[in-house]
Design a protein around this motif. Structure first.
Motif, PDB file in Angstrom:
ATOM      1  N   PRO A  31       0.836  -1.211   0.000  1.00 26.62           N
ATOM      2  CA  PRO A  31       0.000   0.000   0.000  1.00 26.62           C
ATOM      3  C   PRO A  31       0.868   1.257   0.000  1.00 26.62           C
ATOM      4  CG  PRO A  31       0.028  -0.998   2.164  1.00 26.62           C
ATOM      5  CD  PRO A  31       0.767  -1.938   1.269  1.00 26.62           C
ATOM      6  N   ASP A  32       0.275   2.366  -0.373  1.00 26.89           N
ATOM      7  CA  ASP A  32       0.968   3.643  -0.259  1.00 26.89           C
ATOM      8  C   ASP A  32       1.084   4.019   1.215  1.00 26.89           C
ATOM      9  OD1 ASP A  32       1.120   3.768  -2.996  1.00 26.89           O
ATOM     10  OD2 ASP A  32      -0.761   4.889  -3.197  1.00 26.89           O
ATOM     11  N   CYS A  33       1.818   5.067   1.495  1.00 29.38           N
ATOM     12  CA  CYS A  33       2.066   5.408   2.900  1.00 29.38           C
ATOM     13  C   CYS A  33       2.029   6.919   3.116  1.00 29.38           C
ATOM     14  CB  CYS A  33       3.430   4.870   3.342  1.00 29.38           C
ATOM     15  SG  CYS A  33       3.824   5.191   5.081  1.00 29.38           S
ATOM     16  N   ASP A  89       7.533  -0.084  -4.966  1.00 28.11           N
ATOM     17  CA  ASP A  89       6.629   0.485  -5.977  1.00 28.11           C
ATOM     18  C   ASP A  89       5.429   1.205  -5.396  1.00 28.11           C
ATOM     19  OD1 ASP A  89       8.292  -0.556  -7.954  1.00 28.11           O
ATOM     20  OD2 ASP A  89       7.261  -2.485  -7.903  1.00 28.11           O
ATOM     21  N   ALA A  90       5.468   1.555  -4.121  1.00 25.50           N
ATOM     22  CA  ALA A  90       4.377   2.332  -3.532  1.00 25.50           C
ATOM     23  C   ALA A  90       4.713   3.822  -3.613  1.00 25.50           C
ATOM     24  CB  ALA A  90       4.165   1.921  -2.076  1.00 25.50           C
ATOM     25  N   SER A  91       3.703   4.648  -3.415  1.00 26.37           N
ATOM     26  CA  SER A  91       3.901   6.097  -3.379  1.00 26.37           C
ATOM     27  C   SER A  91       3.875   6.574  -1.927  1.00 26.37           C
ATOM     28  CB  SER A  91       2.811   6.797  -4.186  1.00 26.37           C
ATOM     29  OG  SER A  91       2.905   6.454  -5.552  1.00 26.37           O
ATOM     30  N   VAL A  92       4.457   7.721  -1.696  1.00 24.58           N
ATOM     31  CA  VAL A  92       4.587   8.242  -0.336  1.00 24.58           C
ATOM     32  C   VAL A  92       4.069   9.680  -0.297  1.00 24.58           C
ATOM     33  CG1 VAL A  92       6.240   8.911   1.454  1.00 24.58           C
ATOM     34  CG2 VAL A  92       6.558   6.768   0.210  1.00 24.58           C
ATOM     35  N   LEU A 141       3.983  21.270   6.249  1.00 22.15           N
ATOM     36  CA  LEU A 141       4.232  20.965   4.832  1.00 22.15           C
ATOM     37  C   LEU A 141       3.411  19.736   4.479  1.00 22.15           C
ATOM     38  CD1 LEU A 141       7.667  20.850   3.039  1.00 22.15           C
ATOM     39  CD2 LEU A 141       6.035  18.983   2.770  1.00 22.15           C
ATOM     40  N   VAL A 142       2.592  19.853   3.473  1.00 19.38           N
ATOM     41  CA  VAL A 142       1.775  18.727   3.007  1.00 19.38           C
ATOM     42  C   VAL A 142       2.210  18.389   1.590  1.00 19.38           C
ATOM     43  CG1 VAL A 142      -0.542  17.847   2.560  1.00 19.38           C
ATOM     44  CG2 VAL A 142      -0.170  19.496   4.425  1.00 19.38           C
ATOM     45  N   LEU A 143       2.721  17.199   1.441  1.00 18.62           N
ATOM     46  CA  LEU A 143       3.154  16.732   0.112  1.00 18.62           C
ATOM     47  C   LEU A 143       2.258  15.580  -0.323  1.00 18.62           C
ATOM     48  CD1 LEU A 143       5.280  16.710  -2.220  1.00 18.62           C
ATOM     49  CD2 LEU A 143       6.523  14.995  -0.883  1.00 18.62           C
ATOM     50  N   ASP A 144       1.590  15.736  -1.437  1.00 22.11           N
ATOM     51  CA  ASP A 144       0.705  14.685  -1.939  1.00 22.11           C
ATOM     52  C   ASP A 144       1.536  13.490  -2.414  1.00 22.11           C
ATOM     53  OD1 ASP A 144      -1.587  13.404  -2.562  1.00 22.11           O
ATOM     54  OD2 ASP A 144      -2.276  14.830  -4.079  1.00 22.11           O
ATOM     55  N   TYR A 145       0.875  12.401  -2.705  1.00 19.40           N
ATOM     56  CA  TYR A 145       1.561  11.155  -3.049  1.00 19.40           C
ATOM     57  C   TYR A 145       2.465  11.340  -4.261  1.00 19.40           C
ATOM     58  CZ  TYR A 145      -1.563   8.866   0.192  1.00 19.40           C
ATOM     59  OH  TYR A 145      -2.220   8.496   1.335  1.00 19.40           O
ATOM     60  N   THR A 146       3.655  10.851  -4.129  1.00 14.94           N
ATOM     61  CA  THR A 146       4.620  10.943  -5.215  1.00 14.94           C
ATOM     62  C   THR A 146       5.643   9.830  -5.058  1.00 14.94           C
ATOM     63  OG1 THR A 146       6.308  12.351  -6.262  1.00 14.94           O
ATOM     64  CG2 THR A 146       6.084  12.519  -3.892  1.00 14.94           C
ATOM     65  N   ASP A 181      -5.315  17.966   7.837  1.00 10.37           N
ATOM     66  CA  ASP A 181      -4.247  17.825   6.832  1.00 10.37           C
ATOM     67  C   ASP A 181      -3.990  16.348   6.537  1.00 10.37           C
ATOM     68  OD1 ASP A 181      -3.831  20.545   6.597  1.00 10.37           O
ATOM     69  OD2 ASP A 181      -2.320  20.591   8.196  1.00 10.37           O
ATOM     70  N   ILE A 182      -3.985  15.534   7.581  1.00  8.92           N
ATOM     71  CA  ILE A 182      -3.763  14.095   7.382  1.00  8.92           C
ATOM     72  C   ILE A 182      -4.956  13.480   6.682  1.00  8.92           C
ATOM     73  CG2 ILE A 182      -3.231  11.911   8.536  1.00  8.92           C
ATOM     74  CD1 ILE A 182      -2.105  13.511  10.878  1.00  8.92           C
ATOM     75  N   LYS A 183      -6.156  13.921   7.077  1.00  7.14           N
ATOM     76  CA  LYS A 183      -7.360  13.391   6.421  1.00  7.14           C
ATOM     77  C   LYS A 183      -7.348  13.676   4.930  1.00  7.14           C
ATOM     78  CE  LYS A 183     -10.567  13.653  10.371  1.00  7.14           C
ATOM     79  NZ  LYS A 183     -11.784  14.328  10.899  1.00  7.14           N
ATOM     80  N   SER A 184      -6.792  14.818   4.550  1.00  6.82           N
ATOM     81  CA  SER A 184      -6.770  15.176   3.123  1.00  6.82           C
ATOM     82  C   SER A 184      -5.908  14.224   2.303  1.00  6.82           C
ATOM     83  CB  SER A 184      -6.241  16.607   2.954  1.00  6.82           C
ATOM     84  OG  SER A 184      -4.857  16.679   3.261  1.00  6.82           O
ATOM     85  N   LEU A 185      -5.036  13.462   2.991  1.00  7.77           N
ATOM     86  CA  LEU A 185      -4.161  12.519   2.286  1.00  7.77           C
ATOM     87  C   LEU A 185      -4.722  11.094   2.316  1.00  7.77           C
ATOM     88  CD1 LEU A 185      -0.739  13.826   3.660  1.00  7.77           C
ATOM     89  CD2 LEU A 185      -1.654  14.167   1.362  1.00  7.77           C
TER      90      LEU A 185
END
Length: 522
Positions: free
Chosen positions: A351-353, A388-391, A405-410, A434-438
Motif C-alpha cells: 500500500p501507499d504510505c 513500488d508504492a507512493s509516499v 508541509l503537506v506533500l501529496d503522493y509521489t 491535513d492528514i485526512k486530506s491525504l
C-alpha cells in the motif's frame, strides 16, 4: 569504447597487459588504450579504463625499453584499483584526514593523491616484480615529486637520482604505508609532514600542476562506485555536518561525473546537490530491507480442496463422478471437501504510505545533528518506494501558525526527502484535517514519528482510534505524553508503537514493523 586510430603500440600493450593482469591476480578491468593527444600526464583512468600517453611513453623509452615503460605505467594504474585506494569510500576517508590537517581543498587533494601513489607504488615494489623504479629514475620531477621520490629512495633502497630532502624523507619513511588499517592515521601524519612544502607550492602556484603519473580524481570511479562510496561514508560518519563539508568539496566533480554519464544520485537530473538531503538518503539506503505485501484475506468463495468418502445423507451435488467410478455407494463414492478461498485485499501488493513527521523545536535539527526522526522517516520512505508504492508527507511543527508541509503522493525521491528534511523548529500542534486530506479509499499505511509532546495529542489519539489503516507510531525518547499514548492505543491492534532511545533502534524498529506488515516480494 570511443573510436580511435590503431596505434603501432597496440600489440605490445596487449602482450604486456596479459602479464600485468596475471601479476595483479586478473583484475576486472578493460583493456588499456593509448592516446596521442595526452602530453601532460603519463596515464589517465576514467571509469576503470586506463589510457597511456604515447608522447610520454616515447620520451621515457629514450632511457629504458618501451616494454618496461608500459609495464611500469600499467602496474601503477592497476595497483590503484587492486590496493589503494581500492574504492571511493576509502578515497573519501583518506581525503577527510588530509583536510583535517591542511584545511584547504587543493592541498588536501594533492596530499591524498601523493599518499595513494606512495602506497600503490610501494605495494608494487614490495609485492610484485615491477620496473616502476626504472621509470621514476628518469622521470622529470617538480619539487613535490622530488620530495616523494626521495622517500622512495629511502624506503625502497633504490637510487632514483634525487638529491636532498633527507630530513623530510626520514620523517616520511616512518609511516607504515602498507598497513591498510592505519591508512587514515598515516595520511594524517603524511599531511602534517608535507604541510610546509604544500603551502609553499600553493603560494608559488605550482600546486595546480598535474602529477606526472596522473590525478587520482573522481573520473576513475563508476556511478555505482560513487553511489556506494557516499552510502558507506554516510554510515561511517553519521554526522550530517561532516558529510556536507566533504560533499561540498567534491560537488563540482560529482556533478560533472554524473552529467557526463547522464545519471544522477537520486536527486533528479540537473539539480544542485543538497548535501543534507543526500546524507539522509544514502544513510537510509544502508538500512533498507525487503518489504512484504499485504496479507491474504478470506474472500468468502468456496473451492474444491480434497476428497472424502460419501455417506448416506450427504448431498449429491458434491460427488466427484471421476473418482467414484460412476457409482453412488458408501465406501466407493467420493465427495469434494470445499474450503474458503483466500486472496490479497483490495490493495494487493504494497500500500501507499502517509509519513507524519514532527519537526518542532523539541526535535533535533537534521541539518546540524543526526536526527533519529528524519532517519526513521527516510528509512520508511525508502522501503515503500523500493516496493513500488507512493509516499505522502505531512511535516508539522505549529500547523496553525503555518509551520507545516503537506506533500501529496509521489514517487519522486528528491521531493520526498526534501519534505522529510524540512525543519520548522517551532511549537508542536498538528492539524488532523491535513492528514485526512491525504487519506484514500484504499487505506494507505500511516507512519508517525514524534516525541509525542504534541499540544493537541488527544485529537491525534481520537483520530487514530477511528482509523482502520495500519499505523506505525515511533516515539523519540520517553516522557509522560509517550506513556499516555501507549495507554490510549493499547487495545488498537492496527497500531504498533516503537520507542527510540538510540540510533540503532531506528532501522530495527522500522524494518521490524514493516516485516510484520508485508510479505517478501522476492
Amino acid at each position: 569504447m570511443t573510436d580511435r586510430r590503431e596505434s603501432k603500440y597496440d600489440p605490445l600493450i596487449k602482450d604486456i597487459w596479459v602479464k600485468v593482469r596475471e601479476k595483479h591476480f586478473f583484475p576486472e578491468l578493460p583493456d588499456p588504450t593509448i592516446s596521442e593527444s595526452m602530453d601532460r600526464v603519463a596515464l589517465e583512468i576514467k571509469s576503470k579504463q586506463i589510457t597511456l600517453s604515447q608522447s610520454f611513453m616515447e620520451k621515457a623509452a629514450e632511457h629504458l625499453p618501451m616494454e618496461n615503460v608500459i609495464e611500469a605505467l600499467l602496474d601503477h594504474g592497476v595497483a590503484h584499483y587492486t590496493y589503494c585506494p581500492w574504492d571511493f569510500h576509502t578515497h573519501l576517508i583518506l581525503y577527510q584526514q588530509a583536510k583535517k590537517v591542511l584545511k584547504d581543498k587543493d592541498m588536501a587533494q594533492k596530499s591524498t593523491d601523493y599518499f595513494m601513489d606512495v602506497v600503490a607504488d610501494t605495494h608494487c615494489f614490495k609485492e610484485k616484480d615491477t620496473p616502476i623504479p626504472e621509470l621514476y629514475r628518469h622521470l622529470d620531477k617538480g619539487v613535490m615529486d622530488e620530495a616523494i621520490h626521495a622517500l622512495y629512495q629511502k624506503i625502497w633502497a633504490e637510487n632514483l637520482n634525487v638529491q636532498g630532502y633527507e630530513e623530510l624523507s626520514r620523517k616520511l619513511s616512518r609511516i607504515p604505508y602498507l598497513d591498510r588499517k592505519l591508512w587514515p592515521e598515516s595520511l594524517y601524519r603524511f599531511s602534517k609532514i608535507l604541510q610546509g612544502l604544500l603551502e609553499s607550492e600553493k603560494e608559488s602556484g605550482a600546486l595546480n600542476q598535474t602529477n606526472p603519473m596522473g590525478q587520482n580524481d573522481l573520473q576513475r570511479y563508476s556511478s555505482e562506485e560513487i553511489d556506494q562510496g557516499l552510502r558507506e561514508f554516510a554510515l561511517t560518519t553519521s554526522n550530517p555536518g561532516e558529510f556536507k563539508e566533504l560533499v561540498k568539496d567534491f560537488e563540482e566533480e560529482l556533478q560533472e561525473v554524473e552529467k557526463e554519464r547522464n545519471q544522477n544520485m537520486g536527486l533528479g537530473p540537473g539539480s544542485p546537490l543538497d548535501a543534507n538531503v543526500l546524507f539522509y538518503m544514502k544513510l537510509a539506503e544502508n538500512y533498507s530491507l525487503p518489504i512484504k505485501k499485504t496479507p491474504l484475506e478470506m474472500n468468502g468463495s468456496l473451492y474444491p480442496f480434497s476428497h472424502s468418502p460419501w455417506e448416506v445423507g450427504k448431498p449429491f451435488r458434491d460427488i466427484d463422478p471421476w473418482t467414484s467410478f460412476g457409482k453412488v455407494m458408501p465406501g466407493i463414492t467420493q465427495v469434494w471437501e470445499r474450503r474458503e478461498g483466500a486472496t490479497f485485499g483490495e490493495e494487493e501488493g504494497t500500500p501507499d504510505c502517509i509519513i507524519v513527521i514532527d519537526s518542532s523545536g523539541s526535535m533535533t535539527n537534521p541539518r546540524q545533528y543526526l536526527s533519529y526522526a528524519v532517519l526513521g522517516a527516510s528509512c520508511a520512505a525508502d522501503a515503500y518506494l523500493r516496493n513500488d508504492a507512493s509516499v505522502a508527507i505531512y511535516n508539522f511543527s505549529d500547523a496553525n501558525a503555518g509551520d507545516r508541509l503537506v506533500l501529496d503522493y509521489t514517487r519522486d525521491r528528491k521531493t520526498i526527502y526534501q519534505a522529510v528534511c524540512r525543519y520548522f523548529g517551532g511549537g508542536t500542534k498538528l492539524n488532523v484535517e491535513d492528514i485526512k486530506s491525504l487519506q484514500r479509499p484504499s487505506q494507505p499505511d500511516i507512519f508517525i514519528i514524534t516525541d509525542m509532546q504534541i499540544t493537541n495529542l488527544e485529537v491525534l489519539i481520537g483520530y487514530l482510534n477511528e482509523l482502520e489503516n495500519r499505523v506505525t507510531a515511533v516515539h523519540i525518547g520517553e516522557n509522560k505524553y509517550v506513556r499516555h499514548f501507549w495507554k490510549s492505543m493499547a487495545i488498537r491492534k492496527s497500531i504498533s508503537i516503537y520507542p527510540v532511545h538510540k540510533k540503532e533502534d531506528i532501522p530495527k524498529i522500522v524494518l521490524g514493523k514493516i516485516k510484520e506488515y508485508f510479505k517478501s516480494v522476492s
